[in-house]
Design a protein around this motif. Sequence first.
Motif, PDB file in Angstrom:
ATOM      1  N   ARG A   1       0.865  -1.176   0.000  1.00 30.28           N
ATOM      2  CA  ARG A   1       0.000   0.000   0.000  1.00 30.28           C
ATOM      3  C   ARG A   1       0.905   1.230   0.000  1.00 30.28           C
ATOM      4  NH1 ARG A   1      -3.449  -0.445   4.709  1.00 30.28           N
ATOM      5  NH2 ARG A   1      -1.551   0.011   5.825  1.00 30.28           N
ATOM      6  N   THR A   2       0.693   2.137  -0.943  1.00 26.23           N
ATOM      7  CA  THR A   2       1.509   3.353  -1.000  1.00 26.23           C
ATOM      8  C   THR A   2       0.700   4.594  -0.687  1.00 26.23           C
ATOM      9  OG1 THR A   2       1.171   3.459  -3.386  1.00 26.23           O
ATOM     10  CG2 THR A   2       3.206   2.414  -2.607  1.00 26.23           C
ATOM     11  N   GLY A   3      -0.580   4.465  -0.624  1.00 26.02           N
ATOM     12  CA  GLY A   3      -1.457   5.589  -0.316  1.00 26.02           C
ATOM     13  C   GLY A   3      -2.885   5.112  -0.371  1.00 26.02           C
ATOM     14  N   SER A   4      -3.806   6.041  -0.278  1.00 26.13           N
ATOM     15  CA  SER A   4      -5.210   5.690  -0.340  1.00 26.13           C
ATOM     16  C   SER A   4      -5.562   5.290  -1.773  1.00 26.13           C
ATOM     17  CB  SER A   4      -6.062   6.880   0.091  1.00 26.13           C
ATOM     18  OG  SER A   4      -7.419   6.564  -0.023  1.00 26.13           O
ATOM     19  N   GLY A   5      -5.772   4.005  -1.981  1.00 28.41           N
ATOM     20  CA  GLY A   5      -6.149   3.511  -3.292  1.00 28.41           C
ATOM     21  C   GLY A   5      -5.004   3.320  -4.270  1.00 28.41           C
ATOM     22  N   THR A   6      -3.763   3.361  -3.789  1.00 26.03           N
ATOM     23  CA  THR A   6      -2.607   3.145  -4.666  1.00 26.03           C
ATOM     24  C   THR A   6      -1.715   2.056  -4.094  1.00 26.03           C
ATOM     25  OG1 THR A   6      -1.277   4.850  -3.592  1.00 26.03           O
ATOM     26  CG2 THR A   6      -2.615   5.538  -5.485  1.00 26.03           C
ATOM     27  N   SER A   7      -0.939   1.443  -4.983  1.00 27.34           N
ATOM     28  CA  SER A   7      -0.047   0.362  -4.545  1.00 27.34           C
ATOM     29  C   SER A   7       1.136   0.246  -5.479  1.00 27.34           C
ATOM     30  CB  SER A   7      -0.822  -0.965  -4.520  1.00 27.34           C
ATOM     31  OG  SER A   7      -1.357  -1.258  -5.795  1.00 27.34           O
ATOM     32  N   THR A   8       2.162  -0.442  -4.993  1.00 29.17           N
ATOM     33  CA  THR A   8       3.290  -0.824  -5.840  1.00 29.17           C
ATOM     34  C   THR A   8       3.361  -2.342  -5.848  1.00 29.17           C
ATOM     35  OG1 THR A   8       4.900  -0.742  -4.036  1.00 29.17           O
ATOM     36  CG2 THR A   8       4.658   1.250  -5.375  1.00 29.17           C
ATOM     37  N   VAL A   9       3.812  -2.869  -6.955  1.00 36.90           N
ATOM     38  CA  VAL A   9       3.960  -4.311  -7.102  1.00 36.90           C
ATOM     39  C   VAL A   9       5.412  -4.598  -7.433  1.00 36.90           C
ATOM     40  CG1 VAL A   9       3.297  -6.351  -8.446  1.00 36.90           C
ATOM     41  CG2 VAL A   9       1.592  -4.592  -7.913  1.00 36.90           C
ATOM     42  N   GLU A  10       5.984  -5.543  -6.709  1.00 40.92           N
ATOM     43  CA  GLU A  10       7.341  -6.029  -6.991  1.00 40.92           C
ATOM     44  C   GLU A  10       7.223  -7.480  -7.421  1.00 40.92           C
ATOM     45  OE1 GLU A  10       9.525  -5.682  -3.373  1.00 40.92           O
ATOM     46  OE2 GLU A  10       9.588  -3.499  -3.455  1.00 40.92           O
ATOM     47  N   TRP A  11       7.972  -7.850  -8.440  1.00 43.07           N
ATOM     48  CA  TRP A  11       8.021  -9.242  -8.907  1.00 43.07           C
ATOM     49  C   TRP A  11       9.354  -9.805  -8.467  1.00 43.07           C
ATOM     50  CZ3 TRP A  11       5.359 -13.232 -10.497  1.00 43.07           C
ATOM     51  CH2 TRP A  11       5.945 -14.220 -11.277  1.00 43.07           C
TER      52      TRP A  11
ATOM     53  N   GLY B   1      15.543 -19.631 -18.898  1.00 40.22           N
ATOM     54  CA  GLY B   1      14.214 -20.041 -19.286  1.00 40.22           C
ATOM     55  C   GLY B   1      13.100 -19.395 -18.484  1.00 40.22           C
ATOM     56  N   TRP B   2      13.426 -18.664 -17.427  1.00 35.74           N
ATOM     57  CA  TRP B   2      12.399 -18.022 -16.604  1.00 35.74           C
ATOM     58  C   TRP B   2      12.046 -16.626 -17.108  1.00 35.74           C
ATOM     59  CZ3 TRP B   2       9.372 -20.365 -13.225  1.00 35.74           C
ATOM     60  CH2 TRP B   2       9.782 -21.605 -12.735  1.00 35.74           C
ATOM     61  N   GLU B   3      12.796 -16.088 -18.044  1.00 33.32           N
ATOM     62  CA  GLU B   3      12.586 -14.721 -18.488  1.00 33.32           C
ATOM     63  C   GLU B   3      11.193 -14.482 -19.072  1.00 33.32           C
ATOM     64  OE1 GLU B   3      15.266 -16.575 -19.185  1.00 33.32           O
ATOM     65  OE2 GLU B   3      16.755 -15.584 -17.934  1.00 33.32           O
ATOM     66  N   PRO B   4      10.624 -15.404 -19.856  1.00 28.83           N
ATOM     67  CA  PRO B   4       9.283 -15.149 -20.392  1.00 28.83           C
ATOM     68  C   PRO B   4       8.226 -14.956 -19.303  1.00 28.83           C
ATOM     69  CG  PRO B   4      10.332 -16.901 -21.626  1.00 28.83           C
ATOM     70  CD  PRO B   4      11.215 -16.613 -20.437  1.00 28.83           C
ATOM     71  N   ILE B   5       8.372 -15.647 -18.193  1.00 33.07           N
ATOM     72  CA  ILE B   5       7.381 -15.497 -17.121  1.00 33.07           C
ATOM     73  C   ILE B   5       7.468 -14.101 -16.492  1.00 33.07           C
ATOM     74  CG2 ILE B   5       8.684 -16.387 -15.141  1.00 33.07           C
ATOM     75  CD1 ILE B   5       6.122 -17.909 -14.361  1.00 33.07           C
ATOM     76  N   ASP B   6       8.644 -13.477 -16.533  1.00 32.18           N
ATOM     77  CA  ASP B   6       8.782 -12.124 -15.990  1.00 32.18           C
ATOM     78  C   ASP B   6       7.904 -11.148 -16.769  1.00 32.18           C
ATOM     79  OD1 ASP B   6      10.681 -13.162 -14.234  1.00 32.18           O
ATOM     80  OD2 ASP B   6      12.375 -12.491 -15.453  1.00 32.18           O
ATOM     81  N   GLY B   7       7.944 -11.245 -18.095  1.00 30.58           N
ATOM     82  CA  GLY B   7       7.121 -10.379 -18.927  1.00 30.58           C
ATOM     83  C   GLY B   7       5.637 -10.673 -18.766  1.00 30.58           C
ATOM     84  N   ALA B   8       5.296 -11.959 -18.669  1.00 31.89           N
ATOM     85  CA  ALA B   8       3.898 -12.342 -18.475  1.00 31.89           C
ATOM     86  C   ALA B   8       3.378 -11.852 -17.126  1.00 31.89           C
ATOM     87  CB  ALA B   8       3.751 -13.857 -18.592  1.00 31.89           C
ATOM     88  N   ALA B   9       4.225 -11.911 -16.105  1.00 31.57           N
ATOM     89  CA  ALA B   9       3.827 -11.429 -14.772  1.00 31.57           C
ATOM     90  C   ALA B   9       3.599  -9.924 -14.802  1.00 31.57           C
ATOM     91  CB  ALA B   9       4.901 -11.790 -13.752  1.00 31.57           C
ATOM     92  N   HIS B  10       4.436  -9.196 -15.516  1.00 34.62           N
ATOM     93  CA  HIS B  10       4.270  -7.743 -15.605  1.00 34.62           C
ATOM     94  C   HIS B  10       2.979  -7.415 -16.361  1.00 34.62           C
ATOM     95  CE1 HIS B  10       6.677  -3.737 -15.787  1.00 34.62           C
ATOM     96  NE2 HIS B  10       5.458  -3.578 -15.328  1.00 34.62           N
TER      97      HIS B  10
END
Length: 122
Positions: A86-96, A104-113
């Motif tokens: 939670r970064t404020g009222s109604g806002t957030s940050t997402v970390e992957w 071979g894990w790189e494609p999942i990074d883009g899909a997660a984003h």
Amino acid sequence: MTTRILCAVLLASGVAACVTSKPQPDPPVWSAAYNVPYTVMANCLAAQPVGGFTGVARIQADAGVATVTLALGDGTQMAINYVIRRTGSGTSTVEWRRVLTVGGWEPIDGAAHARADACGNP
């Protein structure tokens, strides 16, 4: 003089052990900010995770943090997750974050984003 050197070496070794015993957290693979409450974001990410995984959401309301950990179909949790703050009222940050570094894990990074973008822009 030998005693002084020995004491210095032991002291330095002790300090080094204290410093290196705490693993430093790796930076996230990516992070992004969204105009969506963190609980809404966490529930959305858990409902439709990426790469055929299932999502397990853990919301810590008192800390304003949620984690969505990806798991295999049999329930085995992976070291791959979203951390939503939670970064404020109604806002957030997402970390992957993922511990896995084998190729071979790189494609999942883009899909997660892309998944986070979809949840963050309803």
